[in-house]
Design an enzyme around this catalytic site. Structure first.
Site, PDB file in Angstrom:
ATOM      1  N   HIS A 136      -2.740  14.528   0.756  1.00 20.70           N
ATOM      2  CA  HIS A 136      -2.916  13.626   1.915  1.00 20.70           C
ATOM      3  C   HIS A 136      -1.715  13.709   2.853  1.00 20.70           C
ATOM      4  O   HIS A 136      -1.875  13.843   4.070  1.00 20.70           O
ATOM      5  CB  HIS A 136      -3.105  12.195   1.390  1.00 20.70           C
ATOM      6  N   ASP A 148       0.841  -1.192   0.000  1.00 17.55           N
ATOM      7  CA  ASP A 148       0.000   0.000   0.000  1.00 17.55           C
ATOM      8  C   ASP A 148       0.879   1.246   0.000  1.00 17.55           C
ATOM      9  O   ASP A 148       1.780   1.376   0.838  1.00 17.55           O
ATOM     10  CB  ASP A 148      -0.912  -0.036   1.232  1.00 17.55           C
ATOM     11  N   LYS A 167      -3.870  -0.993  10.275  1.00 15.29           N
ATOM     12  CA  LYS A 167      -4.349  -1.181   8.900  1.00 15.29           C
ATOM     13  C   LYS A 167      -4.743  -2.634   8.633  1.00 15.29           C
ATOM     14  O   LYS A 167      -5.438  -2.909   7.657  1.00 15.29           O
ATOM     15  CB  LYS A 167      -3.225  -0.841   7.919  1.00 15.29           C
ATOM     16  N   THR A 198      -9.157  -4.689   4.600  1.00 13.09           N
ATOM     17  CA  THR A 198      -9.001  -3.856   3.412  1.00 13.09           C
ATOM     18  C   THR A 198     -10.031  -4.371   2.413  1.00 13.09           C
ATOM     19  O   THR A 198      -9.970  -5.538   2.033  1.00 13.09           O
ATOM     20  CB  THR A 198      -7.583  -3.988   2.830  1.00 13.09           C
ATOM     21  N   ARG A 229      -6.986   4.682  13.688  1.00 12.51           N
ATOM     22  CA  ARG A 229      -5.963   5.724  13.854  1.00 12.51           C
ATOM     23  C   ARG A 229      -5.270   5.665  15.204  1.00 12.51           C
ATOM     24  O   ARG A 229      -4.083   5.995  15.314  1.00 12.51           O
ATOM     25  CB  ARG A 229      -6.582   7.111  13.650  1.00 12.51           C
TER      26      ARG A 229
END
Lengths: 420, 420
Positions: free
Chosen positions: B129, B122, B246, B250, B230
């Site tokens: 961003h 990723d 993460k 996904t 987060r």
């Protein structure tokens, strides 16, 4: 007993061990499952084909499990079943009942990756290693988070290769001599002394693992060399962590030593954890790791020099805690997933003042700023083209009556970078 | 033409598109390959089984390629062959020659992951961003390295799921309200608007990719939601980058839009790169990316609200540059490997002062410190249990004579954390 050719005292793999792997031969180039004893591989596809495991895993064992080019199907069996296969092999070895056509000399086999690997994660869990590396990476203090959960990143599965695969020096971006970024061959090629853990029973996506059940989920251990390009790594680390600095090659020893073989070597970790781990990482007993002696050799210009020794039990976070942490957010783990323990360093200082348990050259050369001096006086910084690194691991003492387990070797030779 | 039931102007997938995916149905629960047209899936196992593709890929196409539960075998074919299959499908659709028994209503199919994914990486490549996120992550300036190579980490393959798979709120370690580390359900659950790229032709381990050949190696694009926790992410990021923050899920849209369908939408990136990229990342032409309109919707308590819009061409580093960088250190890439583009944010400001192109809530809520206000007045911080996020993507304008391509949807609903 002394005349049993599989049980020679000089041979590599003892009856206490019986590691599993994937072999092929010149005569039969199809990769299939095997176990190792003495200086031989037992071709398990042939062995099961002779119906010698039918009573344990049924008549289709040869086709469904051992003829596969990976151990995944075998590792997915219940632990009790795998134990029974190992015990049956041990009995047949002792009773000299392994049919000769199932035996291949280790010298005549090509070893393959033992598993079809779906995920590879690599930890950072040796207190000595993180203490040594943090200042070199411009980090004044070890991050607080390191003490609350085992630190880990996802590695690159496609770069995991079996021992003896050459490792090409990678090209990448790093700070050149004038401080400006350049793209070229790495000038700071390193090894890392680690072990690898292969997952047996899977953990479903969106589920977690109770640490008390962790042993059910581990098939066994291998030696693992997490080759590192320190210049690429330092350049790319912020903020997303290592990628190309680690992703150009990770070598593993090809024979997987099972939990059963390691059972006599259970022990407590070297360091008491402070703060106490969260409940989901708390191991419910003293013996949460294994006493595995590790060693790294450099072969440069034909000369073999020992670089360092270490022990798995030096790790601050144990492999069981690593696996429990890995599963804790619901990512799921599959049979054949590989977990790297992270570099395993110790703090021993020899009489001549040398630190003898530093598990990589980044530590031994203080980030490449000074030469490391090896036991025979050899001086080195990072790896040169043609250098070969050999990782070794053993439990116990060879030749005695107590169990002895040898992990074999994890080798890799550095080949020159592509010209562009 | 108007009477061709596959070419209705209202239906989702136009003749310009013909995306590929993996379907199953209640009647036939075995996953197999399919293409989409209108509101139908064309069962390619059946279609090839009728010998309709024999002249292009031989008589064993049904068994060897399209009966598989993934597109890997199809994607591994030469690009010219895949193009010919697509063109044959388009012709048969237009001539109403698709046998009815090969057609299944999209409403009746279950969609699966389109590929068996060996590696998932990723990226972090949107200037907007990274500009918005860096200060929130305690990074004063964007790291210099970001401008010299596309920033990237390895993701967790086992957590990649097809659209509509529920996403469980993960548990993990983060700083509690009193600043002390705690282990519990994430309180800062976020989406990330990305696209995913699937690799076709593989790149061998220890080899690299010439960027001029990159189009040969891309099968197509999907929508990708890189769900993020987060609080877990901020806690664990230093020094090894994101992992559990993460790795709990996904989501990707299940129909892969091919390079052929995207060809009319080639365009130049929004931002000129400064410094100029190294030679191996230099695209030899102006049109190095694609004009793909993106949108994110929130469904909360039955109400649908648009959160943001964006466009793939906003990315500072293009998908082609990402792939060339990915291959540059020799990690190897396999057919079916997935590459996430990273969050795609823009800098548009609406008349009412709202930033309308922020691709995640971390940006829109300034790191969770203030509420984001959506177009209809809805105020929100992070995602709540029961919230559903829908990503959409289109090229061109629907209903006109020019090509129009719809990516379908990438959905996911948040389910509560496990109790322990």
């Amino acid at each position: 007993m002394a005349t049993n050719p599989l049980l020679s005292g000089d041979s590599r793999f003892t009856i206490d061990n019986i590691p599993f792997g994937v072999i092929s031969t010149k005569q039969d180039p199809t990769p299939r499952c095997a176990a190792a004893i003495g200086d031989f591989a037992i071709d398990l596809a042939k062995f099961a084909g002779d119906s010698r495991l039918d009573s344990i895993i049924g008549q289709n064992a040869a086709t469904d499990i051992f003829s596969k080019p990976c151990l995944n199907s075998f590792a997915a069996l219940e632990r009790e079943t795998r134990r029974a296969v190992r015990a049956a092999l041990q009995l047949d070895i002792q009773d000299e009942l392994i049919p000769p056509h199932c035996l291949v000399k280790l010298a005549d086999v090509t070893m393959h990756l033992p598993f079809s690997i779906g995920g590879y994660s690599d930890f950072y869990c040796s207190l000595e290693h993180v203490q040594n590396c943090s200042p070199l990476a411009g980090v004044a203090n070890i991050p607080e988070s390191w003490f609350y959960a085992p630190s880990v990143y996802n590695g690159r599965v496609s770069s995991v290769v079996p021992s003896a695969t050459p490792i090409r020096r990678p090209r990448g971006v790093y700070h050149g001599p004038d401080g400006k970024p350049v793209y070229g061959p790495s000038r700071a090629l390193d090894f890392e002394l680690e072990m690898g853990v292969f997952v047996s029973k899977p953990i479903d996506f969106a589920s977690v693992l109770d640490i008390r059940d962790v042993e059910e989920h581990v098939f066994g251990f291998v030696l693992l060399n997490d080759w590192s390009a320190r210049d690429l790594q330092v350049f790319e680390m912020k903020p997303l962590g290592p990628f190309h600095g680690k992703g150009f090659g990770t070598s593993i020893s090809p024979w997987v030593v099972t939990m059963e073989a390691l059972d006599p070597f259970k022990c407590s970790p070297k360091t008491k954890q402070n703060p106490a781990p969260f409940d989901h990482l708390k191991w419910p007993g003293p013996a949460g790791t294994f006493d595995i002696n590790l060693e790294v050799e450099l072969i440069r210009a034909g000369k073999v020099v020992k670089i360092c020794s270490s022990n798995l039990r030096y790790l601050y976070w144990t492999p069981y805690q690593q696996l429990a942490h890995h599963a804790s957010a619901g990512c799921g783990l599959s049979t054949g997933d590989l977990i790297g323990t992270g570099t395993i360093s110790g703090d021993n200082v020899a009489e001549d003042g040398r630190k003898t348990e530093l598990g990589c050259l980044f530590e031994a050369t203080v980030g490449g700023t000074k030469e490391a001096e090896l036991s025979d006086g050899t001086r080195m910084t990072y790896l040169e083209d043609g250098d070969e690194i050999v990782l070794k691991g053993t439990c116990g003492v060879k030749g005695g009556s107590a169990p002895f387990v040898d992990f074999g070797e994890c080798r890799g030779i550095i080949t020159p970078a592509l010209s562009s």
